[in-house]
Design a protein around this motif. Structure first.
Motif: not given
Ligand code: FES
Lengths: 257, 220
Positions: A77, A80-82, A84
């Motif tokens: 992650v 905050g985002n899997p 990117g």
């Protein structure tokens, strides 16, 4: 793209370090200096690891294999985002030109109870394999390869089954889900096989068995937040979840025991 | 696995009970609009409801479905917290963010529950004034409402809770349909928009009532 736009950038990394599944983890900061904007995210980590190894420090563990977006290994992650913040991209396909010079990048493992950390960014995603083993297959004897047009499949079904079949099992849907649910993964397999003629005989048992397995393995319950589908590097549609909800209700009514 | 123990079965119960309440809050909001028409219209409407023997049945259904909604809502929430027992340093964001308000359903839900109880105590079980409309003796609910909404604190609390209800519905409406298996590229975007419009209309409609009373209506 390539071309002559290559530059070097410097980044500050905040990386999750954890020795093992039952250990306490924490963030550590590293400098990633002189990173080519043509490098991939994993190559950037390679550069950092080279330096850590040279300095006699423990390199950052992360999973990778194909490095071309087809194996689903490169789970992490990023900010905050899997995989990117780029849509339709696995971490290995993420280019450093998407980052700004001087930026701080937070890197964490996929977090879910069903995905225990092995070390640092590397997590055990074999629960997904167990779900597949519970029913994500076709067990009819297919005999010899049939004639190409012997088994007609409507174009829309073929397209939707194909979209579902592109799942690389990376687990980003689970990682993105605030409930740690694997509904998109299961829904994709249920749709993939359920839309094709070969998948019909086991259609009802499949959805029941796979969902029960998912629940048993400690994945959470879907609340339709939709984060899974937008985080999917293969753009598996949220429609697959709704379709599975339908299939599950139907199969529950039809089952005989 | 038993359907009612299964992850999808319980979600579908959440959706069904939620949709029933969606219908109720809409009709409740529309009915209450009679507050703009003055005391007689409002009291006649409430009298017709109170004296209808079917009301008891409807109330029973609402209570039961609400309890089911709360029970499974909490159960799923607790399970989900266990399933995602560690937190990220940042939530999903940008193009990969979760649907707005979808992560706070338990939070608004709790607020709405407290509101429902408090608002039943204030109105349904509040002071029983009596009035006479066209020779029929009936409860003067209009007077009670005018009195209650003179308090700025009560109005503020009421508005706050209804904003919470709006957020809850803005995800809940769409989510209920998705859980029940309704999703098709042809109508799902439209259903999503309809959910936002519905949530806005219900919340704004309800909010207009105490604001109108507070600003313009005075007890005679
Ligand atoms: S390393 Fe194979 S998908 Fe990224």
């Amino acid at each position: 793209m390539g071309g002559t736009s290559q530059r070097n950038i410097n980044l500050k990394l905040k990386v999750w370090r954890q020795k093992g599944a039952n250990q306490q983890g924490h963030f550590e900061e590293y400098d990633a200096k002189g990173i080519s904007t043509d490098a991939s995210f994993l190559e950037m980590l390679d550069v950092v690891n080279q330096r850590l190894i040279k300095e006699g420090r423990d390199p950052i563990s992360f999973d990778h294999d194909c490095r071309e977006g087809i194996c689903g290994s490169c789970s992490m992650v990023i900010n905050g985002n899997p995989h990117g913040s780029e849509r339709s991209t696995a971490t290995c396909q993420l280019h450093m030109r998407k980052f700004n010079d001087g930026e701080t990048v937070v890197i964490e493992p996929f977090r879910a109870k069903a995905f225990p950390v092995i070390k640092d960014l590397s997590v055990d995603r074999s629960a997904l394999d167990q779900i597949i083993a519970s029913g994500g297959y076709i067990s009819v004897n297919t005999g010899n390869a049939p004639d190409a047009n012997g088994l007609p499949v409507a174009k829309v079904d073929a397209d939707q089954a194909f979209n579902a079949a592109t799942c690389i099992g990376c687990g980003a849907c689970v990682a993105a889900c605030v409930n740690g649910s694997a509904m998109l993964f299961v829904g994709a397999k249920v749709a993939h096989l359920g839309l094709l003629p070969q998948g019909q005989p086991e259609r009802n048992e499949r959805v029941l068995a796979m969902m029960d397995k998912m629940q048993e393995l400690g994945f959470g319950n879907c609340s339709n937040t939709g984060a899974c589908a937008v985080s999917c590097p293969k753009d598996i549609s949220f429609e697959n979840i709704a379709r599975m909800n339908r299939e599950y209700a139907k199969a529950s009514i039809k089952k005989r025991s | 696995m038993n359907y009612l123990k299964s992850s999808i079965g319980r979600k579908q119960l959440m959706g069904l009970t939620g949709l029933l309440w969606c219908g109720f809050v809409l009709s409740h909001m529309v009915g209450n609009m009679l507050i703009f028409m003055g005391p007689d219209a409002y009291n006649k409407y409430s009298h017709a409801l109170i004296t209808n023997p079917l009301l008891l049945l409807a109330e029973g259904a609402l209570v039961v479905t609400l309890l089911v909604h709360i029970f499974y809502g909490l159960k799923l929430k607790f399970e989900n917290q266990v399933a995602r027992h560690t937190r990220y340093a940042m939530p999903t964001n940008g193009e990969k963010a979760a649907r707005a308000h979808s992560k706070f359903m338990a939070f608004h839900g709790t607020l709405i529950l407290v509101f429902i109880v408090y608002h039943l105590v204030t109105f349904k079980y509040g002071t029983h004034y009596v009035t006479n409309v066209d020779g029929v003796e009936m409860r003067d609910l209009h007077r009670l409402i005018i009195e209650v909404f003179q308090s700025p604190g009560y109005v503020a609390w009421y508005v706050l809770c209804l904003i919470g209800l709006g957020f809850h519905l803005s995800h809940g409406f769409y989510s209920a349909f998705a859980s029940l298996g309704f999703y098709h590229p042809k109508y799902s975007a439209w259903l999503n928009q309809l959910g936002y419009v519905y949530a806005f209309v219900v919340a704004a409609g309800f909010i207009s009532q105490p604001l109108y009373v507070f600003l313009f209506a005075r007890a005679q």
